[in-house]
Every structure is written in C-alpha cells, then in structure tokens.
Motif scaffolding. Structure first.
Motif, PDB file in Angstrom:
ATOM      1  N   ILE A  12       0.837  -1.200   0.000  1.00 52.39           N
ATOM      2  CA  ILE A  12       0.000   0.000   0.000  1.00 52.39           C
ATOM      3  C   ILE A  12       0.874   1.253   0.000  1.00 52.39           C
ATOM      4  O   ILE A  12       0.662   2.173  -0.791  1.00 52.39           O
ATOM      5  N   LEU A  13       1.871   1.287   0.867  1.00 55.47           N
ATOM      6  CA  LEU A  13       2.726   2.465   0.975  1.00 55.47           C
ATOM      7  C   LEU A  13       3.565   2.700  -0.272  1.00 55.47           C
ATOM      8  O   LEU A  13       3.923   3.836  -0.579  1.00 55.47           O
ATOM      9  N   GLU A  14       3.868   1.623  -1.000  1.00 58.30           N
ATOM     10  CA  GLU A  14       4.694   1.746  -2.204  1.00 58.30           C
ATOM     11  C   GLU A  14       3.867   1.779  -3.487  1.00 58.30           C
ATOM     12  O   GLU A  14       4.407   1.717  -4.581  1.00 58.30           O
ATOM     13  N   GLY A  15       2.531   1.878  -3.342  1.00 57.83           N
ATOM     14  CA  GLY A  15       1.665   2.065  -4.500  1.00 57.83           C
ATOM     15  C   GLY A  15       1.350   0.808  -5.304  1.00 57.83           C
ATOM     16  O   GLY A  15       0.893   0.908  -6.436  1.00 57.83           O
ATOM     17  N   ARG A  16       1.554  -0.357  -4.725  1.00 56.85           N
ATOM     18  CA  ARG A  16       1.256  -1.613  -5.435  1.00 56.85           C
ATOM     19  C   ARG A  16      -0.148  -2.093  -5.050  1.00 56.85           C
ATOM     20  O   ARG A  16      -0.317  -3.069  -4.324  1.00 56.85           O
ATOM     21  N   THR A  17      -1.135  -1.381  -5.552  1.00 54.67           N
ATOM     22  CA  THR A  17      -2.527  -1.595  -5.180  1.00 54.67           C
ATOM     23  C   THR A  17      -3.010  -2.998  -5.518  1.00 54.67           C
ATOM     24  O   THR A  17      -3.613  -3.673  -4.688  1.00 54.67           O
ATOM     25  N   ILE A  18      -2.771  -3.438  -6.740  1.00 57.17           N
ATOM     26  CA  ILE A  18      -3.281  -4.736  -7.187  1.00 57.17           C
ATOM     27  C   ILE A  18      -2.682  -5.868  -6.350  1.00 57.17           C
ATOM     28  O   ILE A  18      -3.391  -6.777  -5.916  1.00 57.17           O
ATOM     29  N   LEU A  19      -1.390  -5.786  -6.087  1.00 57.94           N
ATOM     30  CA  LEU A  19      -0.742  -6.811  -5.274  1.00 57.94           C
ATOM     31  C   LEU A  19      -1.298  -6.808  -3.851  1.00 57.94           C
ATOM     32  O   LEU A  19      -1.537  -7.874  -3.269  1.00 57.94           O
ATOM     33  N   ARG A  33     -14.770  -7.299  -3.838  1.00 54.66           N
ATOM     34  CA  ARG A  33     -15.371  -6.088  -3.250  1.00 54.66           C
ATOM     35  C   ARG A  33     -14.929  -5.909  -1.800  1.00 54.66           C
ATOM     36  O   ARG A  33     -14.570  -4.811  -1.370  1.00 54.66           O
ATOM     37  N   GLU A  34     -14.965  -6.999  -1.036  1.00 54.02           N
ATOM     38  CA  GLU A  34     -14.550  -6.920   0.370  1.00 54.02           C
ATOM     39  C   GLU A  34     -13.064  -6.586   0.480  1.00 54.02           C
ATOM     40  O   GLU A  34     -12.656  -5.797   1.334  1.00 54.02           O
ATOM     41  N   ALA A  35     -12.254  -7.169  -0.402  1.00 53.41           N
ATOM     42  CA  ALA A  35     -10.813  -6.893  -0.386  1.00 53.41           C
ATOM     43  C   ALA A  35     -10.532  -5.429  -0.719  1.00 53.41           C
ATOM     44  O   ALA A  35      -9.676  -4.804  -0.093  1.00 53.41           O
ATOM     45  N   VAL A  36     -11.259  -4.888  -1.673  1.00 50.13           N
ATOM     46  CA  VAL A  36     -11.083  -3.479  -2.032  1.00 50.13           C
ATOM     47  C   VAL A  36     -11.501  -2.588  -0.864  1.00 50.13           C
ATOM     48  O   VAL A  36     -10.825  -1.604  -0.548  1.00 50.13           O
ATOM     49  N   ASP A  37     -12.601  -2.933  -0.197  1.00 50.16           N
ATOM     50  CA  ASP A  37     -13.033  -2.157   0.966  1.00 50.16           C
ATOM     51  C   ASP A  37     -11.983  -2.203   2.072  1.00 50.16           C
ATOM     52  O   ASP A  37     -11.678  -1.181   2.692  1.00 50.16           O
ATOM     53  N   ARG A  42      -7.463   0.235   5.129  1.00 50.38           N
ATOM     54  CA  ARG A  42      -6.068   0.214   5.572  1.00 50.38           C
ATOM     55  C   ARG A  42      -5.283   1.386   4.994  1.00 50.38           C
ATOM     56  O   ARG A  42      -4.435   1.973   5.651  1.00 50.38           O
ATOM     57  N   TYR A  43      -5.576   1.751   3.733  1.00 48.64           N
ATOM     58  CA  TYR A  43      -4.932   2.908   3.105  1.00 48.64           C
ATOM     59  C   TYR A  43      -5.182   4.159   3.946  1.00 48.64           C
ATOM     60  O   TYR A  43      -4.279   4.935   4.209  1.00 48.64           O
ATOM     61  N   GLY A  44      -6.430   4.339   4.368  1.00 53.03           N
ATOM     62  CA  GLY A  44      -6.784   5.491   5.190  1.00 53.03           C
ATOM     63  C   GLY A  44      -6.056   5.493   6.521  1.00 53.03           C
ATOM     64  O   GLY A  44      -5.648   6.545   7.020  1.00 53.03           O
ATOM     65  N   GLU A  45      -5.883   4.307   7.110  1.00 56.40           N
ATOM     66  CA  GLU A  45      -5.158   4.213   8.378  1.00 56.40           C
ATOM     67  C   GLU A  45      -3.686   4.562   8.188  1.00 56.40           C
ATOM     68  O   GLU A  45      -3.091   5.241   9.023  1.00 56.40           O
ATOM     69  N   LEU A  46      -3.097   4.110   7.102  1.00 58.13           N
ATOM     70  CA  LEU A  46      -1.674   4.345   6.861  1.00 58.13           C
ATOM     71  C   LEU A  46      -1.387   5.773   6.410  1.00 58.13           C
ATOM     72  O   LEU A  46      -0.280   6.273   6.608  1.00 58.13           O
TER      73      LEU A  46
END
Length: 84
Positions: A12-19, A33-37, A42-46
């Motif tokens: 997430i921090l390094e921009g590898r969204t799909i991974l 859908r659940e994984a994206v949510d 987690r993105y918001g927390e980080l």
C-alpha cells in the motif's frame, strides 16, 4: 487490521494496489469487493493526516508536480516553485 501480513502495508505504501488487494483476498478468503473495501480502510489508516501539533518541523510537505508528455514520448516531471 492485525490479521493482514506486513507485506500488505508495504504494498500500500509503495503504491502496489493490485498486489495488496490480491494478498488481502488470499489471506482473508474474501470477495474482490470486500478486499477493495479492506484496502481502502487500511490505506486510510496508513495515510491518516498527522496532528499539526505533533508534526515534525523538519518534515517538509512535498511540492506539487506537473507531468508533461513530450513529443518524443518521454515524460517530463516539474515541481511547482516553493513559496518561501
């Protein structure tokens, strides 16, 4: 989100969204859908905004960048001038 491996945070921090989403699905056994949510949560927390009172004065806010596609196909990156 203690159930996710540290690799998800790094992705997430390094921009590898799909991974990151792929790993979340594998670990949690959930739908896309659940994984994206979970990814967005987690993105918001980080990337939470730090409290201005706790912000380090030595930590400079990044300046905006302008991207321009050149005629030769290269990408030019320009930083906006710094005020001050």
């Amino acid at each position: 989100m203690a159930e996710l491996p540290e690799s998800v945070d790094r992705d997430i921090l390094e921009g590898r969204t799909i991974l990151a989403v792929k790993t979340i699905r594998e670990v949690r056994g959930c739908s896309l859908r659940e994984a994206v949510d979970l990814y967005h949560q987690r993105y918001g927390e980080l990337h939470a905004e730090p409290d201005p009172a706790e912000r380090s004065p030595s930590r400079e806010t990044p300046r905006p960048r302008v991207l321009r596609l050149e005629p030769d196909g290269s990408l030019a990156v320009f930083e906006e001038p710094h005020d001050g």
